[in-house]
Design a protein around this motif. Sequence first.
Motif, PDB file in Angstrom:
ATOM      1  N   PRO A   1       0.707  -1.319   0.022  1.00  0.00           N
ATOM      2  CA  PRO A   1       0.380   0.174   0.152  1.00  0.00           C
ATOM      3  C   PRO A   1       0.958   0.977  -0.213  1.00  0.00           C
ATOM      4  O   PRO A   1       1.737   1.473   0.469  1.00  0.00           O
ATOM      5  CB  PRO A   1      -0.403  -0.468   1.027  1.00  0.00           C
ATOM      6  N   ASN A   2       0.509   2.120  -0.414  1.00  0.00           N
ATOM      7  CA  ASN A   2       0.889   4.095  -0.626  1.00  0.00           C
ATOM      8  C   ASN A   2       1.091   4.053   1.352  1.00  0.00           C
ATOM      9  O   ASN A   2       2.003   5.032   1.152  1.00  0.00           O
ATOM     10  CB  ASN A   2       0.004   4.520  -1.069  1.00  0.00           C
ATOM     11  N   VAL A   3       0.157   3.892   1.736  1.00  0.00           N
ATOM     12  CA  VAL A   3       0.453   4.491   3.319  1.00  0.00           C
ATOM     13  C   VAL A   3      -0.051   3.377   4.039  1.00  0.00           C
ATOM     14  O   VAL A   3      -0.423   2.754   4.024  1.00  0.00           O
ATOM     15  CB  VAL A   3      -1.148   5.724   3.642  1.00  0.00           C
ATOM     16  N   LEU A   4       0.574   3.339   5.221  1.00  0.00           N
ATOM     17  CA  LEU A   4       0.668   2.865   5.941  1.00  0.00           C
ATOM     18  C   LEU A   4       0.548   3.486   7.290  1.00  0.00           C
ATOM     19  O   LEU A   4       0.549   4.852   7.898  1.00  0.00           O
ATOM     20  CB  LEU A   4       2.481   2.686   6.812  1.00  0.00           C
ATOM     21  N   PHE A   5      -0.652   2.787   8.238  1.00  0.00           N
ATOM     22  CA  PHE A   5      -1.504   3.704   9.512  1.00  0.00           C
ATOM     23  C   PHE A   5      -0.260   3.095  10.658  1.00  0.00           C
ATOM     24  O   PHE A   5      -0.250   1.790  11.187  1.00  0.00           O
ATOM     25  CB  PHE A   5      -2.668   3.491   9.415  1.00  0.00           C
ATOM     26  N   GLU A   6       0.890   3.391  10.449  1.00  0.00           N
ATOM     27  CA  GLU A   6       1.753   3.126  11.692  1.00  0.00           C
ATOM     28  C   GLU A   6       1.954   3.807  12.860  1.00  0.00           C
ATOM     29  O   GLU A   6       2.263   4.926  12.045  1.00  0.00           O
ATOM     30  CB  GLU A   6       2.863   2.333  11.271  1.00  0.00           C
ATOM     31  N   PRO A   7       2.528   3.594  13.921  1.00  0.00           N
ATOM     32  CA  PRO A   7       2.952   5.149  14.845  1.00  0.00           C
ATOM     33  C   PRO A   7       3.775   6.008  13.920  1.00  0.00           C
ATOM     34  O   PRO A   7       4.733   5.079  13.351  1.00  0.00           O
ATOM     35  CB  PRO A   7       3.153   4.656  16.127  1.00  0.00           C
TER      36      PRO A   7
END
Lengths: 372, 183, 263
Positions: free
Chosen positions: B57-63
């Motif tokens: 994915p292009n965006v990662l939802f990580e801290p």
Amino acid sequence: MLDWLKSVVDFISTPSISLTLILLMFPFVFPPTAWFETWHRRLGLHNLWTNRGGLVMFSVITLIFVWGFTDVNFSKILGKPDNVPIMILIYSVFFFLWLAMKSAYENDAHIAAGEPVQEYYPPEDKVLVWPDLVYIELIALILMMVFLLVWSIGLPAPLEEPANPSLSPNPAKAPWYFLGLQEMLVYFDPWLAGVVFPSLIIVGLMAIPYLDSDRKGSGYYSFAGRRTAVFVFLFGWLVLWVFLIVVGTFFRGPNWNFFGPFEEWSVTKVVPLININLSEYVWVKLLRVGLPANPLVRESVGIIMLVLYFGLTPVMLARGKLRPLLDKLGSIRYSLIIFLALAMVLLPIKMYLRWTLNLHYIISIPEAFFNI
Amino acid sequence: MSEKPIPRAALNTPQDELSPAESVKRKGFISWLVVGWVAFASATGTFLAMIVRFLFPNVLFEPPQSFKIGFPDDFQIGVVDERFKALRGIWVIRDSEGIYVLSTVCTHLGCTPNWLRTEGKFKCPCHGSGFRKSGINFEGPAPRPLERYRIVLAENGQIIVDKSIKFQQEKGQWSHPEAFLKV
Amino acid sequence: MAEKKPKSRLTAISESPVWKSIFRTGIPVTRRQRMMGILNNVFLHLHPVRLPKHAVKLKYTWCMGGLSFFLFLVLTISGILLMFYYRPTVEYAYTDIMDLSEQVPLGIMRELHRWGAHAMVIAVWLHMFRVFMTGSYKPPREFNWVVGVLLMFLTLFLSFTGYLLPWDQLAIWAITVGSNMARATPFLGHEGPGASLLAIGDINLVTMSSDVRFALLGGRFVGEGALLRFYVLHCIGLPFIIMIFMAVHFWRVRKDGGISGPV
């Protein structure tokens, strides 16, 4: 007396001792050549594959487990719900090994006497699938279902604390069927133990029918006619897979230290493990010149050794004892077999180098993640 | 069982072979065949590449990777600070010369080692790798030292740790000025 | 006139038009009916009609292949049931598993699934062992052995992906250790040998967020993305693949001459 016996068992269970014992015993139990075969008979080991032998093995295993459950420390390991499959594995592996070898020895006797094997029936002697097979299947399924239900009702599936990425449990173990790989990881880097060796296992298994050109012994249990093939397969499966799983499950405790079955899993057990690379042995300890800056020069000794191991051994063996094998299989199949066998044997070799010389890596180029 | 594999010979009967007239027709067709197959192969290849790309994915939802951890004086000399281990995955260590930040990811297989104060080492529970306070590996299967993260001072004097930039000892990166905060 | 025996209820049912529309051959009493019963049933047609005698001897077959398949069916059914209660998110996964044993009637479905999976791994290994010891991988069955090895590998991978789903300490660390091996894959993992060679100028192509481990986990560590990916692989992806190979495996057993036996 019992305590003394427990410490003896603990000592024998140490991988360096237990693996040595197994390696020494293995060719006598499953003789790969005629020479071992004569000793196999002389030592009376063929009696293992009789009813009495089976009973003895069954009693010994059961006795060890019963003894284990009476011990404070061993019972903690045996009682873990996730270790129950290992006990089932141990029982079933021994039972089916016994059954297969017993059938094989019976058939070998038939063949030697010039009689047909016990699986043989005249071609016209057939049975109908309904009811003869369908009912066997139905009964097998019902029994399996009953077994699963009893297991499920009697033993709740384990559920530990919620996942916490910052706190590794001590010890942290892979699923039990991968503990053989995890044991390999102590001696090899992840790219070998986790990627290359598993790939070689899969490729090697898949290659078996194409490498084993012997057409005899298809469709019935037998040993005498294909002893070498059976020996190699059983060595890989029993020693390098099942045995390592048992070691990983029962004997690896906190900090991945080794613990005997009757030992307490103490977090504070300190085992000095200072590991030294081969290059350090050569350049620093032997030649006293310090490590060369160029990694290829630095690791040249290890590289040469491995090239000789994989390159020269097949040639030497082909000149000597394995000449008939080469003639029979042709050079491509011969090289493949020897390569797979050498890769397989590399694991115990590295284990012994670690135990005796504290050897860390034969080749160590961490700059490129290339360590062997 | 009664079934027998089909004998090989039965598969190649004389009727299967082409008459001369037919093979001539085929010869004229061959260049179109090549074009067709190349087009098919490249379309399949593109599609496979799309599938592979789809997994990333292009965006990662990580801290967030960059954060402040306080002032230099909050850290005592000679102590391995474990306050940020759980949330941020770092150890902050101050020695007589300055402060550095170690990753809590074992370089062997990514378990989280424990700091054993009495023995003065990081010990990984998974496969027994041991690291000195500096992060250098000295026992067990770990192939290389723990990684250090970028550490700099913010304008208000707080320490900023940036986990997206890491320094590896075996590549000689620990001497980089941002791998170590002189205090 | 000879007196006709009154028909029993059972016979009446088995001779009714409805029954006969479903099971065309009737109760298999005669030899012919028994053969037709196998031939006309799509499931039983997995079998041939007649077998050599040794093929029904448990001492020869151990029934391990059949049991592996049966366990797969048990796991499929119990797995589908478990999916009704399980949400693959970091927030809910663990509590959903807790609820399974406490809030759901007859809460042994998870046990059935977990122990069944362990049993299947063992059954598959023993099946392989039997096939080796009887030399059944030899021609003409070489290719089916290859398919079998792939099936075994898929079984292990299925079990491995399922291991993460309870989202407890056991799960996350087993998967962390397991998936970090992928990090070291030569060329394809960012800590594998050769990975640094794949670079354009100064920019590495294989990094922590573009290697094979990332594709597996859907993130840089075992977290939300990994849970979802493992869930999908476990419930849909791998069962789909394994069923294709199973179909090939069973088909080839028949096509390669049925169960092996002495000539």
